[in-house]
Design an enzyme around this catalytic site. Sequence first.
Site, short mmCIF file in Angstrom:
data_model
loop_
_atom_site.label_atom_id
_atom_site.label_comp_id
_atom_site.label_asym_id
_atom_site.label_seq_id
_atom_site.Cartn_x
_atom_site.Cartn_y
_atom_site.Cartn_z
N SER A 263 57.68 1.81 73.07
CA SER A 263 58.65 2.86 72.77
C SER A 263 58.98 3.63 74.04
O SER A 263 58.33 3.46 75.07
CB SER A 263 58.08 3.83 71.74
OG SER A 263 57.15 4.70 72.37
N LYS A 264 59.99 4.49 73.95
CA LYS A 264 60.38 5.21 75.17
C LYS A 264 59.27 6.16 75.62
O LYS A 264 59.13 6.45 76.80
CB LYS A 264 61.71 5.94 74.96
CG LYS A 264 61.65 7.19 74.15
CD LYS A 264 63.01 7.89 74.19
CE LYS A 264 62.95 9.19 73.42
NZ LYS A 264 64.26 9.77 73.19
N ARG A 265 58.46 6.60 74.67
CA ARG A 265 57.35 7.48 75.03
C ARG A 265 56.31 6.75 75.88
O ARG A 265 55.64 7.35 76.71
CB ARG A 265 56.69 8.05 73.78
CG ARG A 265 57.46 9.21 73.19
CD ARG A 265 56.76 9.73 71.96
NE ARG A 265 56.59 8.69 70.94
CZ ARG A 265 57.56 8.31 70.10
NH1 ARG A 265 58.73 8.88 70.15
NH2 ARG A 265 57.35 7.38 69.20
N TYR A 275 64.54 2.03 80.42
CA TYR A 275 66.00 1.87 80.38
C TYR A 275 66.46 1.21 81.68
O TYR A 275 65.83 1.38 82.72
CB TYR A 275 66.69 3.23 80.24
CG TYR A 275 66.20 4.02 79.06
CD1 TYR A 275 66.13 3.42 77.80
CD2 TYR A 275 65.81 5.34 79.18
CE1 TYR A 275 65.67 4.13 76.70
CE2 TYR A 275 65.35 6.06 78.09
CZ TYR A 275 65.27 5.44 76.85
OH TYR A 275 64.82 6.13 75.78
#
Length: 496
Positions: A263-265, A275
């Site tokens: 996840s982005k976390r 990204y």
Amino acid sequence: MKNQIRLRFAPSPTGPLHIGGLRTALFNYLFAKKMGGELVLRIEDTDKKRTVKKSQKHIEESLSWLGIDFDESTSKGGDYGPYNQSERGSIYIKYVNELVEKGLAYYAFDTTEALDLERKSHEKKGKTFIYNSHNREKGRLVNSLVLSEKETQEKIKKGQYVIRFKTPADKVIHFEDIVRGKLSVSTRDIDDKILFKSDGMPTYHLANVVDDHLMKISHVIRGEEWLPSLALHNLIYNAFGWASPKFAHLPLILKPTGKGKLSKRDGDQFGFPVYAINWLEEKLYKGFKESGFLASALINYMAFLGWRPQGENEVYSMSELITDFSLNNINKAGAKFDPKKLLWVNAQHIQKTNIKDLIELCSSKNTDIEKGVFDRFLEIVRPRLETIDGLKKKFLYLFERPGINKDLVSKMSSKETISAINDFITELKSNKANKAQSLKEMLSKSVERSGAKFGKTLGFCRASIVGKMEGPDVFEMMEFIGSEETLDRLTLCVNI
Ligand code: GLU
């Protein structure tokens, strides 16, 4: 005649495009190119509440940086547009009405509260609430299957409705996924999913199937999170009487620990980007591009997330990937995201990239390094680079004299070494050699004359020039900083 192989990448612009989406786009691109087919970029923006305005731009710029181009898209146009689903509203109305008329979809008027109550009362009994043939006509749920035509029309006029797909009762459906093989699901376990909402917009399921059909998509390659929807999508294709495309669901990308979906976390937590390019939300999420990764390296690395060519080679260019790509060797198991491996792949691409192209890529990121010396600098440090950003800071000792590392210098000193260095200093003073090769020859002679060891003497030079036991080739560094500076650094250390 146009080739019949057509693929699409269909992101929802609900936020930045992360590595999972990028990998899906890449696999679609590789397969389309391999097959001489066409690739469509379709923006699935029917959910007004979740659409984030600047996200489409982020998606397009990320893909363009990576060199994943499309034959048809909103900006390019094409024969099957519009390519933003939000502009295709009337198309979906036509098709959902067709299903309602055929008795394969129906209006439902249940309030969110009523459905929540149903869910909770099922949970209490240890059951899961599924809105389908079990209960849709039993009277507890409010829909056009149980209401009279007049009641239905009145409720529709009030504007609070959804249109649900009428999942056939008690059937086992069989279908196939290129990665998973043959699959079957009982319709007892499938919800009558909402196809259309009273805001005039379709849901993902309807819009996705209708567009894949109208855009003549032959293969759907997408993330594994959509596998549970495949049975429903098959039913919708059948309901319309359309042939369904072939499907390949890509394995999940897992956290570096191997446990759970990336996840982005995780990027934040482990200190790596997720990204392609920067994304500014409440804070700045740095992209791979801005963190010094080459697009070609990220492409190479992503291709290996769930796929492997035959053979041992792990360093691939885009065109080599296209040549070797096949849907047949996609793995079922989740692919662990390994930032260290990505750094390694990046280093390989930095080494492989044509020096002129590399200079161009790097110089715009390192404007703090003087233009006149940049090319030579890059040549020297290139074998040691994992990323191409912040180069001056990483090799500051090539621009500014480092502090003297007394401990290291004394560790590298011996009577013979000191005598060799003194000899070298004398030689260098009289013969200002400035090419790496002649400096090397000069030091070898000093070593010989002093009975010192070459390796140790070299270590002394490195300790004096860098202040640490790291960095590029010692003689290349001497050439770069120049003979005056070399003399100064050596003299300071030889005299402590
Ligand atoms: N809009 C969906 C997504 O963002 C597309 C899924 C699909 O490819 O069918 O994941």
